[in-house]
Design a protein around this motif. Structure first.
Motif, PDB file in Angstrom:
ATOM      1  N   ILE A  10      52.928  43.748  27.455  1.00 56.00           N
ATOM      2  CA  ILE A  10      53.791  44.404  28.031  1.00 56.00           C
ATOM      3  C   ILE A  10      52.639  43.718  29.673  1.00 56.00           C
ATOM      4  CG2 ILE A  10      55.015  46.196  30.460  1.00 56.00           C
ATOM      5  CD1 ILE A  10      55.578  47.669  26.797  1.00 56.00           C
ATOM      6  N   LYS A  11      52.392  44.309  30.094  1.00 59.47           N
ATOM      7  CA  LYS A  11      51.130  43.772  30.491  1.00 59.47           C
ATOM      8  C   LYS A  11      50.738  41.939  30.973  1.00 59.47           C
ATOM      9  CE  LYS A  11      46.616  43.070  33.542  1.00 59.47           C
ATOM     10  NZ  LYS A  11      47.184  42.340  33.660  1.00 59.47           N
ATOM     11  N   ALA A  12      51.199  41.132  30.124  1.00 56.32           N
ATOM     12  CA  ALA A  12      51.483  39.862  30.045  1.00 56.32           C
ATOM     13  C   ALA A  12      52.579  39.543  30.675  1.00 56.32           C
ATOM     14  CB  ALA A  12      51.070  39.071  28.649  1.00 56.32           C
ATOM     15  N   GLU A  13      53.800  40.566  29.995  1.00 52.27           N
ATOM     16  CA  GLU A  13      55.009  39.732  30.557  1.00 52.27           C
ATOM     17  C   GLU A  13      55.111  40.406  32.331  1.00 52.27           C
ATOM     18  OE1 GLU A  13      59.848  41.285  29.534  1.00 52.27           O
ATOM     19  OE2 GLU A  13      57.903  42.340  27.991  1.00 52.27           O
ATOM     20  N   ILE A  14      54.939  41.479  32.732  1.00 49.60           N
ATOM     21  CA  ILE A  14      54.756  41.536  33.847  1.00 49.60           C
ATOM     22  C   ILE A  14      54.195  40.705  34.612  1.00 49.60           C
ATOM     23  CG2 ILE A  14      54.109  43.629  35.636  1.00 49.60           C
ATOM     24  CD1 ILE A  14      54.967  45.570  33.566  1.00 49.60           C
ATOM     25  N   ASP A  15      53.093  40.204  34.539  1.00 44.79           N
ATOM     26  CA  ASP A  15      51.919  39.257  34.980  1.00 44.79           C
ATOM     27  C   ASP A  15      52.439  37.972  35.078  1.00 44.79           C
ATOM     28  OD1 ASP A  15      49.995  40.779  35.418  1.00 44.79           O
ATOM     29  OD2 ASP A  15      48.525  40.189  33.324  1.00 44.79           O
ATOM     30  N   SER A  16      53.383  37.942  34.137  1.00 43.41           N
ATOM     31  CA  SER A  16      54.261  36.231  33.943  1.00 43.41           C
ATOM     32  C   SER A  16      55.613  36.636  34.683  1.00 43.41           C
ATOM     33  CB  SER A  16      54.438  36.113  32.317  1.00 43.41           C
ATOM     34  OG  SER A  16      55.598  34.917  32.146  1.00 43.41           O
ATOM     35  N   VAL A  17      56.012  37.709  35.277  1.00 39.36           N
ATOM     36  CA  VAL A  17      57.245  38.048  35.326  1.00 39.36           C
ATOM     37  C   VAL A  17      56.902  37.363  36.968  1.00 39.36           C
ATOM     38  CG1 VAL A  17      59.303  39.489  36.431  1.00 39.36           C
ATOM     39  CG2 VAL A  17      58.731  38.655  34.033  1.00 39.36           C
ATOM     40  N   VAL A  18      56.511  38.585  37.689  1.00 43.48           N
ATOM     41  CA  VAL A  18      55.706  38.623  39.177  1.00 43.48           C
ATOM     42  C   VAL A  18      54.923  37.128  39.873  1.00 43.48           C
ATOM     43  CG1 VAL A  18      56.553  40.781  38.769  1.00 43.48           C
ATOM     44  CG2 VAL A  18      54.037  39.823  38.397  1.00 43.48           C
ATOM     45  N   ALA A  19      54.002  36.587  38.286  1.00 47.15           N
ATOM     46  CA  ALA A  19      52.855  35.303  39.037  1.00 47.15           C
ATOM     47  C   ALA A  19      54.088  34.712  40.146  1.00 47.15           C
ATOM     48  CB  ALA A  19      52.987  34.818  37.942  1.00 47.15           C
ATOM     49  N   GLY A  20      53.429  34.183  41.413  1.00 50.52           N
ATOM     50  CA  GLY A  20      54.143  34.041  42.368  1.00 50.52           C
ATOM     51  C   GLY A  20      54.989  34.846  43.395  1.00 50.52           C
ATOM     52  N   GLU A  21      55.684  35.921  42.762  1.00 46.53           N
ATOM     53  CA  GLU A  21      56.612  36.551  43.371  1.00 46.53           C
ATOM     54  C   GLU A  21      55.745  36.729  44.533  1.00 46.53           C
ATOM     55  OE1 GLU A  21      59.517  37.477  44.832  1.00 46.53           O
ATOM     56  OE2 GLU A  21      60.600  36.116  42.965  1.00 46.53           O
ATOM     57  N   SER A  23      58.001  38.811  46.933  1.00 46.74           N
ATOM     58  CA  SER A  23      58.033  39.941  47.348  1.00 46.74           C
ATOM     59  C   SER A  23      58.080  41.084  46.704  1.00 46.74           C
ATOM     60  CB  SER A  23      59.686  39.921  47.373  1.00 46.74           C
ATOM     61  OG  SER A  23      60.051  41.366  47.146  1.00 46.74           O
ATOM     62  N   VAL A  24      57.406  41.963  47.272  1.00 44.12           N
ATOM     63  CA  VAL A  24      56.961  42.833  45.839  1.00 44.12           C
ATOM     64  C   VAL A  24      57.796  43.759  46.290  1.00 44.12           C
ATOM     65  CG1 VAL A  24      55.341  45.271  47.285  1.00 44.12           C
ATOM     66  CG2 VAL A  24      54.959  43.672  47.909  1.00 44.12           C
ATOM     67  N   THR A  25      58.766  44.050  46.354  1.00 45.00           N
ATOM     68  CA  THR A  25      60.136  44.813  45.818  1.00 45.00           C
ATOM     69  C   THR A  25      60.897  44.337  44.333  1.00 45.00           C
ATOM     70  OG1 THR A  25      60.745  45.276  48.034  1.00 45.00           O
ATOM     71  CG2 THR A  25      62.451  45.344  46.115  1.00 45.00           C
ATOM     72  N   ALA A  26      60.745  43.163  44.602  1.00 44.05           N
ATOM     73  CA  ALA A  26      60.993  42.787  43.182  1.00 44.05           C
ATOM     74  C   ALA A  26      59.884  42.357  42.395  1.00 44.05           C
ATOM     75  CB  ALA A  26      60.614  40.925  43.442  1.00 44.05           C
ATOM     76  N   ARG A  27      58.448  42.823  42.800  1.00 40.22           N
ATOM     77  CA  ARG A  27      57.617  43.202  41.402  1.00 40.22           C
ATOM     78  C   ARG A  27      57.619  43.926  41.291  1.00 40.22           C
ATOM     79  NH1 ARG A  27      52.461  40.031  42.389  1.00 40.22           N
ATOM     80  NH2 ARG A  27      52.959  37.702  43.573  1.00 40.22           N
ATOM     81  N   TYR A  28      58.034  45.176  42.143  1.00 37.31           N
ATOM     82  CA  TYR A  28      57.925  47.014  41.603  1.00 37.31           C
ATOM     83  C   TYR A  28      59.209  47.172  40.789  1.00 37.31           C
ATOM     84  CZ  TYR A  28      54.534  48.189  45.292  1.00 37.31           C
ATOM     85  OH  TYR A  28      53.180  48.615  46.165  1.00 37.31           O
ATOM     86  N   ALA A  29      60.438  46.941  40.905  1.00 36.87           N
ATOM     87  CA  ALA A  29      61.334  46.482  40.325  1.00 36.87           C
ATOM     88  C   ALA A  29      61.343  45.783  38.555  1.00 36.87           C
ATOM     89  CB  ALA A  29      62.627  45.354  41.461  1.00 36.87           C
ATOM     90  N   SER A  30      60.313  44.722  39.269  1.00 35.40           N
ATOM     91  CA  SER A  30      59.871  44.078  37.299  1.00 35.40           C
ATOM     92  C   SER A  30      59.718  45.222  36.955  1.00 35.40           C
ATOM     93  CB  SER A  30      60.039  43.193  37.480  1.00 35.40           C
ATOM     94  OG  SER A  30      60.599  41.821  38.794  1.00 35.40           O
ATOM     95  N   ALA A 147      46.241  48.479  33.786  1.00 35.78           N
ATOM     96  CA  ALA A 147      45.585  47.421  33.988  1.00 35.78           C
ATOM     97  C   ALA A 147      46.875  46.611  34.874  1.00 35.78           C
ATOM     98  CB  ALA A 147      46.360  46.660  32.847  1.00 35.78           C
ATOM     99  N   VAL A 148      47.905  47.295  34.472  1.00 34.83           N
ATOM    100  CA  VAL A 148      49.324  46.755  35.297  1.00 34.83           C
ATOM    101  C   VAL A 148      49.370  47.158  36.184  1.00 34.83           C
ATOM    102  CG1 VAL A 148      52.203  47.233  35.680  1.00 34.83           C
ATOM    103  CG2 VAL A 148      51.408  46.919  33.219  1.00 34.83           C
ATOM    104  N   CYS A 149      49.277  48.224  37.340  1.00 38.14           N
ATOM    105  CA  CYS A 149      48.845  47.527  38.685  1.00 38.14           C
ATOM    106  C   CYS A 149      47.443  47.405  39.243  1.00 38.14           C
ATOM    107  CB  CYS A 149      49.303  49.534  38.946  1.00 38.14           C
ATOM    108  SG  CYS A 149      50.229  50.827  38.371  1.00 38.14           S
ATOM    109  N   ASP A 150      46.488  46.951  38.092  1.00 38.08           N
ATOM    110  CA  ASP A 150      45.373  46.525  38.385  1.00 38.08           C
ATOM    111  C   ASP A 150      45.769  45.525  39.042  1.00 38.08           C
ATOM    112  OD1 ASP A 150      43.021  46.726  39.244  1.00 38.08           O
ATOM    113  OD2 ASP A 150      42.769  45.012  37.977  1.00 38.08           O
ATOM    114  N   ARG A 151      46.652  44.720  38.789  1.00 37.09           N
ATOM    115  CA  ARG A 151      46.947  43.366  39.314  1.00 37.09           C
ATOM    116  C   ARG A 151      47.981  42.760  40.049  1.00 37.09           C
ATOM    117  NH1 ARG A 151      45.138  39.300  35.377  1.00 37.09           N
ATOM    118  NH2 ARG A 151      45.617  37.208  37.400  1.00 37.09           N
ATOM    119  N   LEU A 152      48.890  44.100  39.991  1.00 34.94           N
ATOM    120  CA  LEU A 152      50.407  43.961  40.046  1.00 34.94           C
ATOM    121  C   LEU A 152      50.737  43.062  41.784  1.00 34.94           C
ATOM    122  CD1 LEU A 152      53.146  44.594  39.118  1.00 34.94           C
ATOM    123  CD2 LEU A 152      52.754  46.845  39.796  1.00 34.94           C
ATOM    124  N   LEU A 153      49.849  43.366  42.934  1.00 38.85           N
ATOM    125  CA  LEU A 153      50.228  43.077  43.826  1.00 38.85           C
ATOM    126  C   LEU A 153      49.470  41.284  44.013  1.00 38.85           C
ATOM    127  CD1 LEU A 153      51.115  46.059  46.453  1.00 38.85           C
ATOM    128  CD2 LEU A 153      52.401  44.353  45.499  1.00 38.85           C
TER     129      LEU A 153
END
Length: 155
Positions: A10-21, A23-30, A147-153
């Motif tokens: 899941i972390k790898a998926e989230i990292d992939s989806v938000v990489a380069g994004e 918008s903080v809103t888009a990161r949190y929503a994803s 782990a998910v939140c550690d690098r989310l932003l």
């Protein structure tokens, strides 16, 4: 697959989806969507409370999955406010036994909250996950969500 392995995926998926994004809103929503889909219905409410830039000691609801959340939570109230104040994640097996618990939804019985820091190390938000089950969260959930939140932003 065990829960720790599921969190790694899941972390790898989230990292992939938000990489380069940008918008903080888009990161949190994803992130909230992916987590809720992966762990529902145990994750009854999954979302972010962001530090309000106009009211620095107050959290305001951000992107989430679930029933209506509290719109605002002061830093000195409830589990989310506790984490915003301490900067430390927490598992609460029974929210009804937590002093000062803010009941945004009466169906919530346990909760896990994890801080989210920006690239400068400043608190930006908290990730709040509620469950209708008592004692629904464990050390695997804590490690996985941290782990998910550690690098989310920062990715």
């Amino acid at each position: 697959m065990d829960k720790a392995g599921q969190y790694r995926e899941i972390k790898a998926e989230i990292d992939s989806v938000v990489a380069g994004e940008t918008s903080v809103t888009a990161r949190y929503a994803s992130a909230s969507s992916i987590l809720a889909q992966a762990f529902g219905p145990r994750f009854y409410w999954t979302g972010f409370y962001e530090v309000d830039p106009l009211k620095e000691r107050e959290l305001v609801v951000g992107p989430y999955q679930g029933t209506l959340g509290c719109l605002r939570i002061p830093f000195d109230k409830g589990v989310c406010g506790h984490v915003a104040t301490t900067g430390e994640p927490i598992i609460v097996p029974d929210v009804h036994a937590f002093a000062g618990h803010v009941a945004c939804d009466s169906a919530s019985n346990s909760e896990i909250v994890v801080p989210v820091f920006d690239a400068n190390g400043k608190l930006a938000a908290v990730l709040d996950v509620d469950s209708t089950e008592f004692d629904a969260f464990d050390s695997d959930d804590l490690a996985g969500l941290v782990a998910v939140c550690d690098r989310l932003l920062t990715i």
